[in-house]
Motif scaffolding. Structure first.
Motif, PDB file in Angstrom:
ATOM      1  N   ALA A  95       1.422 -22.979  52.564  1.00 22.00           N
ATOM      2  CA  ALA A  95       1.529 -21.616  52.043  1.00 22.00           C
ATOM      3  C   ALA A  95       2.266 -21.583  50.703  1.00 22.00           C
ATOM      4  N   MET A  96       3.146 -22.551  50.456  1.00 25.22           N
ATOM      5  CA  MET A  96       3.847 -22.624  49.168  1.00 25.22           C
ATOM      6  C   MET A  96       2.893 -22.932  48.024  1.00 25.22           C
ATOM      7  N   ASP A 129      -3.163  -8.320  62.363  1.00 23.58           N
ATOM      8  CA  ASP A 129      -4.105  -7.739  61.412  1.00 23.58           C
ATOM      9  C   ASP A 129      -3.959  -8.486  60.089  1.00 23.58           C
ATOM     10  N   TRP A 130      -4.876  -9.396  59.838  1.00 19.79           N
ATOM     11  CA  TRP A 130      -4.796 -10.224  58.635  1.00 19.79           C
ATOM     12  C   TRP A 130      -5.061  -9.421  57.376  1.00 19.79           C
ATOM     13  N   GLU A 131      -5.711  -8.286  57.512  1.00 16.17           N
ATOM     14  CA  GLU A 131      -6.017  -7.462  56.347  1.00 16.17           C
ATOM     15  C   GLU A 131      -4.764  -6.765  55.812  1.00 16.17           C
ATOM     16  N   THR A 132      -3.963  -6.182  56.721  1.00 18.79           N
ATOM     17  CA  THR A 132      -2.764  -5.442  56.303  1.00 18.79           C
ATOM     18  C   THR A 132      -1.488  -6.250  56.480  1.00 18.79           C
ATOM     19  N   GLY A 133      -1.531  -7.319  57.280  1.00 24.39           N
ATOM     20  CA  GLY A 133      -0.339  -8.107  57.568  1.00 24.39           C
ATOM     21  C   GLY A 133       0.419  -7.607  58.783  1.00 24.39           C
ATOM     22  N   GLU A 134      -0.059  -6.542  59.403  1.00 29.48           N
ATOM     23  CA  GLU A 134       0.606  -5.952  60.569  1.00 29.48           C
ATOM     24  C   GLU A 134       0.706  -6.957  61.712  1.00 29.48           C
ATOM     25  N   ARG A 168       0.896 -15.352  44.130  1.00 26.71           N
ATOM     26  CA  ARG A 168       2.341 -15.546  43.911  1.00 26.71           C
ATOM     27  C   ARG A 168       3.175 -14.849  44.981  1.00 26.71           C
ATOM     28  N   GLY A 169       2.783 -13.660  45.396  1.00 23.56           N
ATOM     29  CA  GLY A 169       3.528 -12.941  46.427  1.00 23.56           C
ATOM     30  C   GLY A 169       3.545 -13.688  47.743  1.00 23.56           C
ATOM     31  N   ARG A 205      -5.729 -13.617  53.527  1.00 21.97           N
ATOM     32  CA  ARG A 205      -4.850 -13.346  52.398  1.00 21.97           C
ATOM     33  C   ARG A 205      -3.363 -13.364  52.736  1.00 21.97           C
ATOM     34  N   ARG A 206      -2.967 -13.151  53.946  1.00 19.96           N
ATOM     35  CA  ARG A 206      -1.558 -12.954  54.291  1.00 19.96           C
ATOM     36  C   ARG A 206      -0.917 -14.189  54.941  1.00 19.96           C
ATOM     37  N   LEU A 207      -1.273 -15.346  54.476  1.00 18.33           N
ATOM     38  CA  LEU A 207      -0.779 -16.583  55.092  1.00 18.33           C
ATOM     39  C   LEU A 207       0.718 -16.805  54.867  1.00 18.33           C
TER      40      LEU A 207
END
Length: 155
Positions: free
Chosen positions: A56-57, A6-11, A62-63, A31-33
């Motif tokens: 990704a770096m 789940d790319w939206e939540t990162g699950e 920043r997160g 967003r969760r790359l």
């Protein structure tokens, strides 16, 4: 297994095991790359994960950049080495901020003789800093002990 991510939540992204899925998500602007980069570090060969971790770096979030550096530290832990590109990325960031833990993991889990020169220097500098901190603490404890002894005598 892409259906479980789940790319939206990162699950489930820590289970990502196909660099092509990461590449497709990057092209889509997910967003969760950075989180997925940790999954690649866990589940893919270092050479396959390394270019994605480096990408990704450079993410604007920043997160997620922080997670990418976590992925580099994870790769060092799991493989006992890094690619030259990952060493260069960590060196460019320095031993501070988001890269601090990744550099520390690299210094801990990669054998000293396999480290590039900057990391060997960083290892020596870190040991000197630790020793100076130890001496400072021991001196402050000694001063505190003397103060307490003098106070007890005055009573």
């Amino acid at each position: 297994m892409a259906a479980g991510w789940d790319w939206e939540t990162g699950e489930g992204l820590l289970g990502i095991d196909d660099p092509a899925d990461w590449d497709a998500a990057y092209e889509r602007g997910e967003r969760r790359l950075g989180t997925a980069a940790i999954g690649l570090a866990f589940n893919c060969p270092l050479e396959a994960a390394s270019p994605r971790i480096i990408t990704a770096m450079r993410l604007p979030d920043r997160g997620q950049r922080g997670f990418a550096f976590t992925a580099a530290g994870t790769a060092a832990r799991l493989n006992g080495r890094l690619t030259p590109e990952l060493y260069a990325a960590l060196r460019a960031e320095g031993h501070r901020g988001v890269a601090e833990n990744a550099v520390d993991d690299t210094l801990t889990f990669v054998p000293f003789r396999q480290l590039p020169w900057w990391f060997t220097w960083r290892t020596v500098a870190s040991k000197v800093e630790d020793k100076a901190q130890t001496w400072r603490l021991e001196a402050s404890y000694a001063v505190e002990d003397v103060r307490n002894a003098v106070r007890r005598r005055r009573r």
